[in-house]
Motif scaffolding. Sequence first.
Motif, PDB file in Angstrom:
ATOM      1  N   VAL A 139      84.230 125.181 -62.098  1.00 51.39           N
ATOM      2  CA  VAL A 139      84.795 125.632 -60.835  1.00 51.39           C
ATOM      3  C   VAL A 139      86.284 125.310 -60.863  1.00 51.39           C
ATOM      4  O   VAL A 139      86.683 124.242 -61.325  1.00 51.39           O
ATOM      5  N   ALA A 140      87.098 126.229 -60.393  1.00 53.39           N
ATOM      6  CA  ALA A 140      88.538 126.008 -60.366  1.00 53.39           C
ATOM      7  C   ALA A 140      88.858 124.758 -59.555  1.00 53.39           C
ATOM      8  O   ALA A 140      88.241 124.489 -58.536  1.00 53.39           O
ATOM      9  N   GLY A 141      89.808 123.965 -60.056  1.00 50.68           N
ATOM     10  CA  GLY A 141      90.206 122.749 -59.372  1.00 50.68           C
ATOM     11  C   GLY A 141      90.372 121.604 -60.340  1.00 50.68           C
ATOM     12  O   GLY A 141      90.589 121.809 -61.534  1.00 50.68           O
ATOM     13  N   PRO A 142      90.249 120.369 -59.859  1.00 50.32           N
ATOM     14  CA  PRO A 142      90.451 119.196 -60.707  1.00 50.32           C
ATOM     15  C   PRO A 142      89.366 119.059 -61.776  1.00 50.32           C
ATOM     16  O   PRO A 142      88.192 119.290 -61.504  1.00 50.32           O
ATOM     17  N   VAL A 143      89.796 118.682 -62.980  1.00 46.88           N
ATOM     18  CA  VAL A 143      88.896 118.524 -64.127  1.00 46.88           C
ATOM     19  C   VAL A 143      89.300 117.268 -64.891  1.00 46.88           C
ATOM     20  O   VAL A 143      90.478 116.946 -64.996  1.00 46.88           O
ATOM     21  N   SER A 144      88.305 116.569 -65.442  1.00 44.75           N
ATOM     22  CA  SER A 144      88.540 115.434 -66.318  1.00 44.75           C
ATOM     23  C   SER A 144      87.556 115.528 -67.476  1.00 44.75           C
ATOM     24  O   SER A 144      86.412 115.944 -67.286  1.00 44.75           O
ATOM     25  N   VAL A 145      87.993 115.152 -68.673  1.00 43.52           N
ATOM     26  CA  VAL A 145      87.152 115.234 -69.867  1.00 43.52           C
ATOM     27  C   VAL A 145      86.944 113.835 -70.427  1.00 43.52           C
ATOM     28  O   VAL A 145      87.900 113.065 -70.573  1.00 43.52           O
ATOM     29  N   ARG A 146      85.681 113.515 -70.743  1.00 44.75           N
ATOM     30  CA  ARG A 146      85.332 112.211 -71.332  1.00 44.75           C
ATOM     31  C   ARG A 146      84.655 112.470 -72.675  1.00 44.75           C
ATOM     32  O   ARG A 146      83.680 113.206 -72.749  1.00 44.75           O
ATOM     33  N   CYS A 147      85.180 111.860 -73.741  1.00 47.29           N
ATOM     34  CA  CYS A 147      84.623 112.019 -75.095  1.00 47.29           C
ATOM     35  C   CYS A 147      84.109 110.673 -75.575  1.00 47.29           C
ATOM     36  O   CYS A 147      84.814 109.668 -75.495  1.00 47.29           O
ATOM     37  N   THR A 148      82.891 110.688 -76.096  1.00 51.55           N
ATOM     38  CA  THR A 148      82.307 109.489 -76.679  1.00 51.55           C
ATOM     39  C   THR A 148      82.072 109.775 -78.157  1.00 51.55           C
ATOM     40  O   THR A 148      81.211 110.581 -78.516  1.00 51.55           O
ATOM     41  N   ALA A 149      82.846 109.119 -79.016  1.00 50.08           N
ATOM     42  CA  ALA A 149      82.746 109.281 -80.461  1.00 50.08           C
ATOM     43  C   ALA A 149      82.427 107.915 -81.055  1.00 50.08           C
ATOM     44  O   ALA A 149      83.314 107.083 -81.213  1.00 50.08           O
ATOM     45  N   GLY A 150      81.160 107.680 -81.304  1.00 52.39           N
ATOM     46  CA  GLY A 150      80.743 106.367 -81.778  1.00 52.39           C
ATOM     47  C   GLY A 150      80.972 105.335 -80.695  1.00 52.39           C
ATOM     48  O   GLY A 150      80.527 105.491 -79.565  1.00 52.39           O
ATOM     49  N   ALA A 151      81.718 104.270 -81.024  1.00 51.94           N
ATOM     50  CA  ALA A 151      81.993 103.214 -80.055  1.00 51.94           C
ATOM     51  C   ALA A 151      83.242 103.508 -79.223  1.00 51.94           C
ATOM     52  O   ALA A 151      83.538 102.783 -78.282  1.00 51.94           O
ATOM     53  N   VAL A 152      83.952 104.573 -79.558  1.00 56.37           N
ATOM     54  CA  VAL A 152      85.190 104.905 -78.857  1.00 56.37           C
ATOM     55  C   VAL A 152      84.894 105.870 -77.713  1.00 56.37           C
ATOM     56  O   VAL A 152      84.271 106.910 -77.907  1.00 56.37           O
ATOM     57  N   VAL A 153      85.341 105.511 -76.520  1.00 55.69           N
ATOM     58  CA  VAL A 153      85.209 106.379 -75.347  1.00 55.69           C
ATOM     59  C   VAL A 153      86.611 106.659 -74.839  1.00 55.69           C
ATOM     60  O   VAL A 153      87.368 105.740 -74.533  1.00 55.69           O
ATOM     61  N   VAL A 154      86.956 107.939 -74.771  1.00 52.49           N
ATOM     62  CA  VAL A 154      88.278 108.360 -74.336  1.00 52.49           C
ATOM     63  C   VAL A 154      88.114 109.306 -73.151  1.00 52.49           C
ATOM     64  O   VAL A 154      87.270 110.190 -73.177  1.00 52.49           O
ATOM     65  N   GLU A 155      88.925 109.091 -72.127  1.00 52.74           N
ATOM     66  CA  GLU A 155      88.839 109.921 -70.926  1.00 52.74           C
ATOM     67  C   GLU A 155      90.223 110.406 -70.542  1.00 52.74           C
ATOM     68  O   GLU A 155      91.187 109.634 -70.554  1.00 52.74           O
ATOM     69  N   THR A 156      90.323 111.691 -70.217  1.00 58.41           N
ATOM     70  CA  THR A 156      91.599 112.229 -69.749  1.00 58.41           C
ATOM     71  C   THR A 156      91.759 111.912 -68.267  1.00 58.41           C
ATOM     72  O   THR A 156      90.788 111.664 -67.562  1.00 58.41           O
ATOM     73  N   ASP A 157      92.981 111.958 -67.843  1.00 60.42           N
ATOM     74  CA  ASP A 157      93.251 111.899 -66.415  1.00 60.42           C
ATOM     75  C   ASP A 157      92.817 113.249 -65.844  1.00 60.42           C
ATOM     76  O   ASP A 157      92.538 114.199 -66.577  1.00 60.42           O
ATOM     77  N   TRP A 158      92.776 113.378 -64.526  1.00 59.09           N
ATOM     78  CA  TRP A 158      92.412 114.637 -63.882  1.00 59.09           C
ATOM     79  C   TRP A 158      93.546 115.641 -64.032  1.00 59.09           C
ATOM     80  O   TRP A 158      94.705 115.286 -63.912  1.00 59.09           O
ATOM     81  N   PHE A 159      93.200 116.890 -64.323  1.00 53.12           N
ATOM     82  CA  PHE A 159      94.170 117.971 -64.374  1.00 53.12           C
ATOM     83  C   PHE A 159      93.567 119.165 -63.646  1.00 53.12           C
ATOM     84  O   PHE A 159      92.370 119.208 -63.382  1.00 53.12           O
ATOM     85  N   VAL A 160      94.401 120.128 -63.310  1.00 54.33           N
ATOM     86  CA  VAL A 160      93.932 121.298 -62.561  1.00 54.33           C
ATOM     87  C   VAL A 160      93.620 122.428 -63.523  1.00 54.33           C
ATOM     88  O   VAL A 160      94.434 122.798 -64.350  1.00 54.33           O
TER      89      VAL A 160
END
Length: 161
Positions: A139-160
């Motif tokens: 849905v159009a609007g704020p989005v955040s992406v979270r990636c889990t690669a093994g023991a590493v978890v990376v998350e983006t800030d919110w973007f439109v």
Amino acid sequence: MSDAVNATGSNDGGDQDDLLLADLRALGSRVDPVPAEALVSARSAIAWRTMDRELAELVDESSDARMAGARSTNAPTLLAFRSPHLTLEIEVRHTPAGRSLFGQLVPAQVADVVVRHRGGTVSAAADEAGRFAVTDALVAGPVSVRCTAGAVVVETDWFVA
């Protein structure tokens, strides 16, 4: 509380309601203040809730429409987020059915990807080349992406998107 609207279109009781709420807050602070230990605990809980992940910082953003000077709002937007262990390159496309998101992890690796947006969450998997896609589900609007690669978890800030 009055919901009446005067001739100017404003709420007659709005200012009075704000003053009443301010008085109630002040009274609550004097009569039953929040214990200092509770504030420290609350702040600590908020800080610790994200200790298991790295925040990926937005390092690049571009849009073909902006670069070309075109008026179209349907041009894809390219974003790059960098963390100490992983870079996420993301392309957001506008489609009639919604937003599509295509991504690439650098360095390339298999990962579980969760995309949070206004309509909920969508899961995807990054393949051996680090590529992932979420098509026509956002849905159009704020989005955040979270990636889990093994023991590493990376998350983006919110973007439109």
